[in-house]
Design an enzyme around this catalytic site. Sequence first.
Site, mmCIF file in Angstrom:
data_model
loop_
_atom_site.group_PDB
_atom_site.id
_atom_site.type_symbol
_atom_site.label_atom_id
_atom_site.label_comp_id
_atom_site.label_asym_id
_atom_site.label_seq_id
_atom_site.Cartn_x
_atom_site.Cartn_y
_atom_site.Cartn_z
ATOM 1 N N HIS A 73 -4.145 -9.930 44.091
ATOM 2 C CA HIS A 73 -4.000 -8.886 45.207
ATOM 3 C C HIS A 73 -4.268 -9.596 46.412
ATOM 4 O O HIS A 73 -5.013 -8.919 47.494
ATOM 5 C CB HIS A 73 -4.940 -7.630 44.514
ATOM 6 C CG HIS A 73 -4.329 -7.137 43.548
ATOM 7 N ND1 HIS A 73 -3.363 -5.851 43.490
ATOM 8 C CD2 HIS A 73 -4.815 -7.187 42.217
ATOM 9 C CE1 HIS A 73 -3.290 -5.587 42.283
ATOM 10 N NE2 HIS A 73 -4.004 -6.244 41.572
ATOM 11 N N ASN A 145 -2.734 0.913 40.354
ATOM 12 C CA ASN A 145 -1.363 0.060 40.897
ATOM 13 C C ASN A 145 -0.389 1.123 40.718
ATOM 14 O O ASN A 145 -0.415 2.532 40.697
ATOM 15 C CB ASN A 145 -1.128 -0.697 39.520
ATOM 16 C CG ASN A 145 -1.958 -2.038 39.690
ATOM 17 O OD1 ASN A 145 -2.386 -2.558 40.761
ATOM 18 N ND2 ASN A 145 -1.895 -2.628 38.422
HETATM 19 FE FE1 HDD Z 1 -8.082 -5.829 39.309
HETATM 20 C C1 HDD Z 1 -8.213 -6.674 42.568
HETATM 21 C C2 HDD Z 1 -6.168 -3.256 40.304
HETATM 22 C C3 HDD Z 1 -7.135 -5.010 35.955
HETATM 23 C C4 HDD Z 1 -10.026 -8.238 38.267
HETATM 24 N N1 HDD Z 1 -7.127 -5.167 41.011
HETATM 25 C C5 HDD Z 1 -7.470 -5.557 42.236
HETATM 26 C C6 HDD Z 1 -7.074 -4.717 43.184
HETATM 27 C C7 HDD Z 1 -6.159 -3.756 42.489
HETATM 28 C C8 HDD Z 1 -6.450 -3.925 41.158
HETATM 29 C C9 HDD Z 1 -5.417 -2.824 43.188
HETATM 30 C C10 HDD Z 1 -6.992 -5.177 44.824
HETATM 31 C C11 HDD Z 1 -7.836 -4.090 45.338
HETATM 32 C C12 HDD Z 1 -7.941 -4.550 47.071
HETATM 33 O O1 HDD Z 1 -6.868 -4.047 47.529
HETATM 34 O O2 HDD Z 1 -8.805 -5.186 47.610
HETATM 35 N N2 HDD Z 1 -6.846 -4.450 38.254
HETATM 36 C C13 HDD Z 1 -6.112 -3.356 38.665
HETATM 37 C C14 HDD Z 1 -5.564 -2.556 37.785
HETATM 38 C C15 HDD Z 1 -6.021 -2.942 36.677
HETATM 39 C C16 HDD Z 1 -6.980 -4.107 36.936
HETATM 40 C C17 HDD Z 1 -4.756 -1.395 38.024
HETATM 41 C C18 HDD Z 1 -5.687 -2.600 35.151
HETATM 42 C C19 HDD Z 1 -5.742 -1.390 34.975
HETATM 43 N N3 HDD Z 1 -8.629 -6.391 37.667
HETATM 44 C C20 HDD Z 1 -8.232 -6.037 36.276
HETATM 45 C C21 HDD Z 1 -9.052 -6.558 35.031
HETATM 46 C C22 HDD Z 1 -10.021 -7.571 35.865
HETATM 47 C C23 HDD Z 1 -9.580 -7.432 37.254
HETATM 48 C C24 HDD Z 1 -8.927 -6.573 33.628
HETATM 49 C C25 HDD Z 1 -10.994 -8.348 35.236
HETATM 50 C C26 HDD Z 1 -11.665 -8.283 34.227
HETATM 51 N N4 HDD Z 1 -9.129 -7.305 40.188
HETATM 52 C C27 HDD Z 1 -9.763 -8.041 39.559
HETATM 53 C C28 HDD Z 1 -10.640 -8.988 40.617
HETATM 54 C C29 HDD Z 1 -9.912 -8.480 41.967
HETATM 55 C C30 HDD Z 1 -9.394 -7.537 41.615
HETATM 56 C C31 HDD Z 1 -10.466 -10.450 40.301
HETATM 57 C C32 HDD Z 1 -9.612 -9.342 43.082
HETATM 58 C C33 HDD Z 1 -10.089 -9.112 44.439
HETATM 59 C C34 HDD Z 1 -10.819 -7.955 44.036
HETATM 60 O O3 HDD Z 1 -11.068 -7.835 42.866
HETATM 61 O O4 HDD Z 1 -11.518 -7.610 44.935
HETATM 62 O O5 HDD Z 1 -11.925 -8.730 40.514
#
Ligand code: HDD
Length: 690
Positions: A73, A145
């Site tokens: 993202h 999402n």
């Molecule tokens: Fe995630 C970012 C949505 C599963 C780990 N995720 C991130 C963002 C969104 C989502 C919208 C961007 C937020 C922003 O605008 O800063 N992610 C989801 C959805 C998931 C999902 C809807 C499943 C239903 N994510 C998911 C899992 C993991 C992560 C299973 C880790 C185990 N996601 C992350 C992250 C991020 C992230 C690596 C990257 C940047 C952040 O968190 O802030 O931690």
Amino acid sequence: MSDMTTTTGNGGEPHQRAGDGAAVLTTNHGVPISDNQNSLKSGARGPTLLEDFVLREKIFHFDHERIPERIVHARGSGAHGVFEATADISDLSKAAVFTKGEQTEVFVRFSTVAGGAGSVDTPRDVRGFAVKFYTREGNWDLVGNNIPVFFIQDAIKFPDLVHSVKMEADRAYPQAGSAHDTFWDWASLMPETTHMLMWAMSDRTLPRSFRTMEGFGVHTFKLVDAGGKASFVKFHWKPRLGLQSTIWDEALKLQAADNDYQRRDLWEAIDTGAFPQWDLGIQVFDQAFAEAQPYDVLDATKLIPEDDVPVRIIGTLTLNRNPDNFFAETEQVAFLPTNIVPGIDFSNDPLLQGRLFSYLDTQNSRLGTTNFHQIPINAPRCPFGNFQRDGKMQTQVPRGRANYEPNSLAAHGEDGGPRESVERGFATVNAPTGADEQGDKLRIRAELFADHYSQARLFYRSQTESEQAHIASSFVFELSKVGVLEQVPPRMVANLRNVDEDLAKRVADGLGIDLPDKAPAAREPVDMAPSDALSIHKNMKDTLEGRSVGILFTDGSDATAIDAVVAAVEAEKGKAVLVSPKVGGATLSDGSKRKADGQLAGTPSQIFDAVAIIVSKEGCKALLKEAAAVQFAMDAFGHLKAIGASDAAKPLLDKAGVEPGVGITGLDANFISAASQRFYPREPGVRMLA
Ligand code: HDD
């Protein structure tokens, strides 16, 4: 709470802006600068001096401007707004944010998933829809999402998913797309991705704008009332403008026409007062309902059909203010699924549980400090305080000695700091516990998680004919991009045979391969009743609001006709954009000069929802020699848009292959009504679909 010993929120005060109160340019330490053009040298042609602290500080700061981009993202656009609760759901949740009439400030960030921060807005990709509610009981982040399900069931697979979809590890391409070996290698070996793949291969991943896509909290959460009673809940964002998507050829060309297509759309809409709005809906159900379903409500690869549990609207989100500064706000905003408030709670969804662990870490790594919550965009707007202290970039100055509790400092007249509150504090709900929600320590999944295909089939069978064709074609496109790994496309098609035999045949046929044997299913899929809510086409709105009309004109164009179309578009709240071979405009039939908003070569028809071609005979003749003009009409036709044209435009339409039919009109009221729609039935005549 006293501010003597505790850290406090900023109370919604606007944060300090660079340059506030400084008429004279200064260093970061406030020293006035006399010359910002020349470094300090020993003689006009001599070496630069080490003592030049002005130069040193300026370059030092510049050298460190970038921070790590989000691992996923990374490419995103944000906006401020307000959420208003419009229904009384106190029987379900005690959360202040849901009190009828309550207005809560929000910051929303939309994103693509796979691409880097500098990638484009329009790849085929899931869109993030993350909302930070600054409630009076602390921040609630609904990090969702635009698709209600996910690729995987267990967070332990997230790094594998992301590694496979991002650019390949050795060659560092492709950027921002899943159409490559490693993604499909992984996905075809992971039957649990199948349902999400159906959504990803549909036009859901090609949204026309952020304003016309749905959002979903994805996981099952809980609502908790004042008495501690819990209900299960799924969150939905429904766009007021209805759903709209582009089609693949259009998305590809948009990528070339405007890298920032969706970011610009959001910014301009807010800037011109056309505030984007979504309704927040909930699907509420209980344990008995959960146990009666052929799927597990804790499995994030499954949705709950709206026909089974209707979505109840409980509030409205309005985005009404663009960020002042992209970095300070949109880049530094840190969403945390762990940000939850009293009245809402987590479920045992193993994907959610993993997320609860992950996001805190990523913010520390990205923003470089455990104090990232103090950055204004992240700070609660309500008072907050505790005994956590120090750390890098600490900006708050707690007074006194109370940095521990219990303490009895108050007995001596000193401030003892805040205390926990059983009445006001967040308390994890005493969960309804199904038989297998506790027990031995096992690396295991619940039984119904093994059904990988029923809902993929439900999704496919809920689509219109045209939407099904798009899904089949995108599987063909994406799998055609798989290079040396020849085993991958047949393996994927073998999985698809469990979804729908016709789909599998279409994809095999489109790829030019034999239909492989059906992959064994871990659990036999069941047929579920198709649901209209899953289709984009069945949820579009015939409206010009939020749509734009490109009006191509040249020297000699009829001034009255242009004025009439502009007025009619604007009367329906659409946006009229004038396009001409020269940006300075053209001289119209009445001798008046009309300026253009865009130059033809750089303003192709894909950036519009409909086009009008208003030319004179002479003007048309000139345009016949301009490829961009022919392409303008050809692409509008191929992208299934309305074309309204003056009679004199006929030779141009003929050269562009525009055939009479639905959506091809004159410049009358029929055009205005056609401009509010897309003409999918035209498609089989313009493109071979799988
Ligand atoms: Fe995630 C970012 C949505 C599963 C780990 N995720 C991130 C963002 C969104 C989502 C919208 C961007 C937020 C922003 O605008 O800063 N992610 C989801 C959805 C998931 C999902 C809807 C499943 C239903 N994510 C998911 C899992 C993991 C992560 C299973 C880790 C185990 N996601 C992350 C992250 C991020 C992230 C690596 C990257 C940047 C952040 O968190 O802030 O931690």
